[in-house]
Structure formats: C-alpha cells, structure tokens
Design a protein around this motif. Structure first.
Motif, PDB file in Angstrom:
ATOM      1  N   GLY A   1       5.613   4.205   1.993  1.00  0.00           N
ATOM      2  CA  GLY A   1       6.117   5.341   2.768  1.00  0.00           C
ATOM      3  C   GLY A   1       6.984   4.878   3.930  1.00  0.00           C
ATOM      4  O   GLY A   1       8.041   5.443   4.179  1.00  0.00           O
ATOM      5  N   GLU A   2       6.537   3.828   4.607  1.00  0.00           N
ATOM      6  CA  GLU A   2       7.325   3.305   5.720  1.00  0.00           C
ATOM      7  C   GLU A   2       8.645   2.718   5.225  1.00  0.00           C
ATOM      8  O   GLU A   2       9.700   2.938   5.822  1.00  0.00           O
ATOM      9  CB  GLU A   2       6.532   2.250   6.478  1.00  0.00           C
ATOM     10  CG  GLU A   2       7.262   1.780   7.708  1.00  0.00           C
ATOM     11  CD  GLU A   2       6.363   1.007   8.658  1.00  0.00           C
ATOM     12  OE1 GLU A   2       6.872   0.107   9.316  1.00  0.00           O
ATOM     13  OE2 GLU A   2       5.161   1.326   8.716  1.00  0.00           O
TER      14      GLU A   2
ATOM     15  N   SER B   1       0.864  -1.192   0.000  1.00  0.00           N
ATOM     16  CA  SER B   1       0.000   0.000   0.000  1.00  0.00           C
ATOM     17  C   SER B   1       0.902   1.245   0.000  1.00  0.00           C
ATOM     18  O   SER B   1       2.112   1.161   0.229  1.00  0.00           O
ATOM     19  CB  SER B   1      -0.884  -0.002   1.244  1.00  0.00           C
ATOM     20  OG  SER B   1      -0.071   0.176   2.401  1.00  0.00           O
ATOM     21  N   ASP B   2       0.293   2.388  -0.242  1.00  0.00           N
ATOM     22  CA  ASP B   2       1.051   3.643  -0.199  1.00  0.00           C
ATOM     23  C   ASP B   2       1.678   3.853   1.178  1.00  0.00           C
ATOM     24  O   ASP B   2       2.803   4.327   1.296  1.00  0.00           O
ATOM     25  CB  ASP B   2       0.148   4.830  -0.532  1.00  0.00           C
ATOM     26  CG  ASP B   2      -0.253   4.849  -1.997  1.00  0.00           C
ATOM     27  OD1 ASP B   2       0.379   4.124  -2.805  1.00  0.00           O
ATOM     28  OD2 ASP B   2      -1.215   5.572  -2.327  1.00  0.00           O
ATOM     29  N   GLU B   3       0.943   3.484   2.217  1.00  0.00           N
ATOM     30  CA  GLU B   3       1.450   3.630   3.583  1.00  0.00           C
ATOM     31  C   GLU B   3       2.669   2.729   3.803  1.00  0.00           C
ATOM     32  O   GLU B   3       3.661   3.151   4.407  1.00  0.00           O
ATOM     33  CB  GLU B   3       0.347   3.284   4.568  1.00  0.00           C
ATOM     34  CG  GLU B   3       0.674   3.622   6.000  1.00  0.00           C
ATOM     35  CD  GLU B   3      -0.533   3.421   6.890  1.00  0.00           C
ATOM     36  OE1 GLU B   3      -0.632   2.331   7.476  1.00  0.00           O
ATOM     37  OE2 GLU B   3      -1.353   4.352   6.982  1.00  0.00           O
ATOM     38  N   ASP B   4       2.603   1.481   3.295  1.00  0.00           N
ATOM     39  CA  ASP B   4       3.738   0.564   3.427  1.00  0.00           C
ATOM     40  C   ASP B   4       4.951   1.076   2.653  1.00  0.00           C
ATOM     41  O   ASP B   4       6.083   0.966   3.104  1.00  0.00           O
ATOM     42  CB  ASP B   4       3.364  -0.831   2.945  1.00  0.00           C
ATOM     43  CG  ASP B   4       2.353  -1.518   3.851  1.00  0.00           C
ATOM     44  OD1 ASP B   4       2.280  -1.137   5.036  1.00  0.00           O
ATOM     45  OD2 ASP B   4       1.640  -2.410   3.368  1.00  0.00           O
TER      46      ASP B   4
END
Length: 80
Positions: free
Chosen positions: A40-41, A35-38
């Motif tokens: 980013g992390e 995902s975009d969040e993953d």
C-alpha cells in the motif's frame, strides 16, 4: 494551460497527456516478501513537495510514449 515538451513530438497542450505520478520510484527488490501495508505504501504514498518535482507523463493523444520531466509544483514551470 500547461504546455508540455514531449521529447518526440515537441510542445503540446496538457490535454494530450496523462499524468503518471512521481518519477524514479524503484520497484521493490523482493516483492513477494512485502506485507499488504508495505505494498500500500509503495503504490499510494508519494512525495508532495512544493517546488521542483520529477514526474512521469505519457503523451496519450500523440506518440503514446512515457517520459520524465521536472515541474515546479508551485508555478507549473517545466524546469527540464
């Protein structure tokens, strides 16, 4: 001033190098499934320890090669 030991050129002033961040961060096994969040992390979140820390450096003003060193973040001593 930090003296960094390039494995090919020997000890050089830190102004000849670019910092590449934490060493040993594995690339995601299935990047299309993140995902975009993953993402980013993966791209921006890194460890920030006080003490020995494995880092990537590039000898940008010399041989232009990448290498890893372990530096103590509290004393800036190059451990290996």
């Amino acid at each position: 001033m930090l003296l960094i030991p390039c494995p090919w050129c020997g000890d050089r002033d830190e102004t000849e190098f670019h910092y590449g961040g934490q060493a040993g961060v594995p690339y995601p096994e299935r990047p299309a499934e993140l995902s975009d969040e993953d993402w980013g992390e993966y791209l921006f979140v890194r460890d920030n320890p006080k003490g020995p820390f494995a880092e990537r450096w590039s000898h940008a003003a010399g041989c232009r090669r990448w290498f890893s060193i372990v530096r103590d973040t509290a004393t800036h001593e190059i451990v290996r």
